[in-house]
Design a protein around this motif. Structure first.
Motif, PDB file in Angstrom:
ATOM      1  N   THR A 276       0.812  -1.221   0.000  1.00 15.51           N
ATOM      2  CA  THR A 276       0.000   0.000   0.000  1.00 15.51           C
ATOM      3  C   THR A 276       0.848   1.274   0.000  1.00 15.51           C
ATOM      4  O   THR A 276       0.294   2.376   0.043  1.00 15.51           O
ATOM      5  N   ALA A 277       2.164   1.145  -0.044  1.00 17.06           N
ATOM      6  CA  ALA A 277       3.039   2.324  -0.040  1.00 17.06           C
ATOM      7  C   ALA A 277       2.731   3.204  -1.248  1.00 17.06           C
ATOM      8  O   ALA A 277       2.456   2.707  -2.353  1.00 17.06           O
ATOM      9  N   THR A 278       2.776   4.513  -1.056  1.00 19.65           N
ATOM     10  CA  THR A 278       2.454   5.440  -2.139  1.00 19.65           C
ATOM     11  C   THR A 278       3.605   6.375  -2.510  1.00 19.65           C
ATOM     12  O   THR A 278       3.661   6.843  -3.633  1.00 19.65           O
ATOM     13  N   LYS A 279       4.504   6.672  -1.573  1.00 14.68           N
ATOM     14  CA  LYS A 279       5.578   7.613  -1.867  1.00 14.68           C
ATOM     15  C   LYS A 279       6.542   7.014  -2.880  1.00 14.68           C
ATOM     16  O   LYS A 279       6.975   5.866  -2.757  1.00 14.68           O
ATOM     17  N   VAL A 280       6.874   7.798  -3.895  1.00 14.78           N
ATOM     18  CA  VAL A 280       7.785   7.367  -4.946  1.00 14.78           C
ATOM     19  C   VAL A 280       9.100   8.127  -4.813  1.00 14.78           C
ATOM     20  O   VAL A 280       9.110   9.347  -4.715  1.00 14.78           O
ATOM     21  N   TYR A 281      10.211   7.393  -4.824  1.00 11.28           N
ATOM     22  CA  TYR A 281      11.544   7.970  -4.686  1.00 11.28           C
ATOM     23  C   TYR A 281      12.293   7.909  -6.019  1.00 11.28           C
ATOM     24  O   TYR A 281      12.162   6.931  -6.773  1.00 11.28           O
ATOM     25  N   ASP A 282      13.082   8.931  -6.284  1.00 12.09           N
ATOM     26  CA  ASP A 282      13.994   8.904  -7.416  1.00 12.09           C
ATOM     27  C   ASP A 282      15.257   8.170  -6.963  1.00 12.09           C
ATOM     28  O   ASP A 282      15.996   8.655  -6.114  1.00 12.09           O
ATOM     29  N   VAL A 283      15.496   6.985  -7.538  1.00 14.94           N
ATOM     30  CA  VAL A 283      16.633   6.148  -7.125  1.00 14.94           C
ATOM     31  C   VAL A 283      17.648   6.003  -8.261  1.00 14.94           C
ATOM     32  O   VAL A 283      18.372   5.018  -8.336  1.00 14.94           O
ATOM     33  N   THR A 284      17.701   7.007  -9.129  1.00 18.09           N
ATOM     34  CA  THR A 284      18.587   6.934 -10.288  1.00 18.09           C
ATOM     35  C   THR A 284      20.038   6.740  -9.874  1.00 18.09           C
ATOM     36  O   THR A 284      20.771   5.952 -10.492  1.00 18.09           O
ATOM     37  N   LEU A 285      20.479   7.454  -8.845  1.00 19.15           N
ATOM     38  CA  LEU A 285      21.852   7.329  -8.372  1.00 19.15           C
ATOM     39  C   LEU A 285      21.979   6.119  -7.458  1.00 19.15           C
ATOM     40  O   LEU A 285      21.323   6.038  -6.420  1.00 19.15           O
ATOM     41  N   GLN A 286      22.795   5.144  -7.878  1.00 20.72           N
ATOM     42  CA  GLN A 286      23.033   3.932  -7.093  1.00 20.72           C
ATOM     43  C   GLN A 286      24.475   3.499  -7.307  1.00 20.72           C
ATOM     44  O   GLN A 286      24.935   3.418  -8.448  1.00 20.72           O
TER      45      GLN A 286
END
Length: 423
Positions: A276-286
């Motif tokens: 049910t999580a809704t927050k979206v993170y930008d994870v481009t940098l890894q």
């Protein structure tokens, strides 16, 4: 994905950090909370042998975006040439479209490259598939019932070793896969041996050779064997043996770098085990070292098609080694499919058999497949990881010209060869 701290099973994909056992059987794991303005960017369709173009494939790409993923990109290579398609956005902040030539993190498709190098080394007499891991990595695979003296290189490559998947460790998940710790730790270096040490804290899944369980630790160990046998780094082996000879100009061994090379889109994840999580993170940098040989490579759909077509077409491995690569551990749900040595067999509803690999990691879901003769290849990537809904439709549209039947009405196997592991 399960965070069951009392389980030694590889991590599951209940949330959408997706590793579906079968896209066609499981359907969606979750839908994006944020609305995405999806638009298609369709290339002129090349005709198939039956007179059918790629319009259905483009519609299937559009369907993935409608299911909630920001954007998708894909390419087809067949006897008629190359077709490119994309849909949705590559940047949620700017609304920039997903690029048809994007590079992306290919995650577990890396394993096909790793297995190919080890099979080349076997052909050259540098190692044997039935060598014990202990011969090459003395004392490394020990602890809680693990013993490298009982495990072969072959068992690493076909996931019959029983070695615990380090991604199933709840502490590792907390620190390197879920928010908020992931955002704090994503740029840190991680050594391959540190991943092995995490796995050794747990008991094996089974005794070597008595079962099948997808484990990313297997390919960390396989690449360490590769380095010992060849006397060169994993990165150099893959570059000199595969990337340069095949002219894969869009393919990168990232090492400890964190950026995606251009052209590329942003990558997004919900970084949560909760569906049910809704927050979206930008994870481009890894940091690439946090995946290494179990899933670190960056490539493009064009390069993945070129690689698989050359591999299955007999240009990369001698016949003996290619046969070994295609010798399957059967899927218990569909014995006609299964996992070989870094290569999986997939079935379509229309009877076309495909070979390739899937890959899923934070912010990136991919599939690369080709027909057995290497004549018709398809690769595509999603820049969000919380649902795999629609991925089966892309394959069915391209190779069968249809959507797969409703669940339970027909036999279909797009089994993710990672089993329940993330990568």
């Amino acid at each position: 994905m399960s965070c069951d701290t009392g389980s030694t099973r590889p991590v599951e994909a209940r949330s959408g950090l997706m590793a579906t056992r079968s896209w066609a059987r499981t359907g969606a794991v979750g839908i994006a909370a944020a609305a995405v303005a999806a638009s298609a960017f369709t290339a002129p369709a090349a005709a198939h042998g039956d007179g059918r173009g790629h319009e259905g494939t483009q519609r299937a790409l559009d369907g993935i975006v409608r299911a909630g993923i920001p954007g998708v990109t894909g390419q087809v290579s067949d006897k008629h040439g190359v077709w490119k398609g994309a849909s949705g956005v590559g940047n949620l902040r700017t609304g920039a479209p997903r690029g048809k030539d994007d590079r992306f993190r290919i995650a577990s498709i890396t394993k096909t490259f790793v297995a190919t190098v080890l099979l080349q080394q076997e052909n050259e007499g540098l190692l044997r598939l039935d060598d014990k891991v202990e011969r090459w990595l003395p004392g490394l695979v020990r602890g809680n019932g693990h013993d490298g003296r009982d495990i072969t290189v072959r068992q690493l490559l076909n996931h019959t070793s029983g070695v615990f998947d380090y991604l199933g460790d709840p502490d590792y998940q907390r620190d390197y896969m879920f928010a908020p710790n992931y955002m704090k730790n994503r740029l840190k270096d991680r050594t391959p041996r540190a991943a092995v040490a995490v796995a050794m804290k747990h008991a094996p899944t089974f005794r070597p050779g008595t079962g099948y369980s997808y484990s990313n630790t297997n390919y960390v160990l396989a690449a360490l064997v590769m380095e010992k046998a060849g006397g060169r780094s994993y990165e150099r082996e893959v570059r000199t043996r595969i990337i340069k000879p095949l002219g894969l100009r869009g393919t990168v061994m990232p090492g400890t770098t964190s950026r995606l090379p251009d052209p590329s889109s942003r990558s997004y994840s919900k970084l949560s085990p909760e569906p049910t999580a809704t927050k979206v993170y930008d994870v481009t940098l890894q940091n690439g070292s946090q995946s290494w040989a179990d899933g670190d490579m960056i490539s493009s759909a064009a390069d993945l098609n070129r690689f698989l077509k050359a591999l299955l077409g007999g240009e990369v491995l001698p016949a003996k080694q290619l046969k070994a690569m295609k010798t399957l551990v059967p899927d218990p749900d569909d014995p006609a499919t299964g996992y070989g040595l870094g290569l999986a067999k997939f079935n379509t509803t229309c009877g076309v058999e495909l070979w390739g690999h899937s890959g899923g990691w934070l912010g990136s879901l991919s599939l690369a497949v080709t027909t057995e003769d290497g004549g018709h290849a398809l690769s595509y990537n999603l820049n969000g990881d919380w649902t795999g809904e629609g991925m089966a439709e892309v394959v069915e549209a391209e190779f069968c010209g249809q959507r797969p039947p409703a669940r339970g009405t027909g036999k279909q196997s797009y089994a993710d060869p990672r089993g329940t592991a993330l990568r």
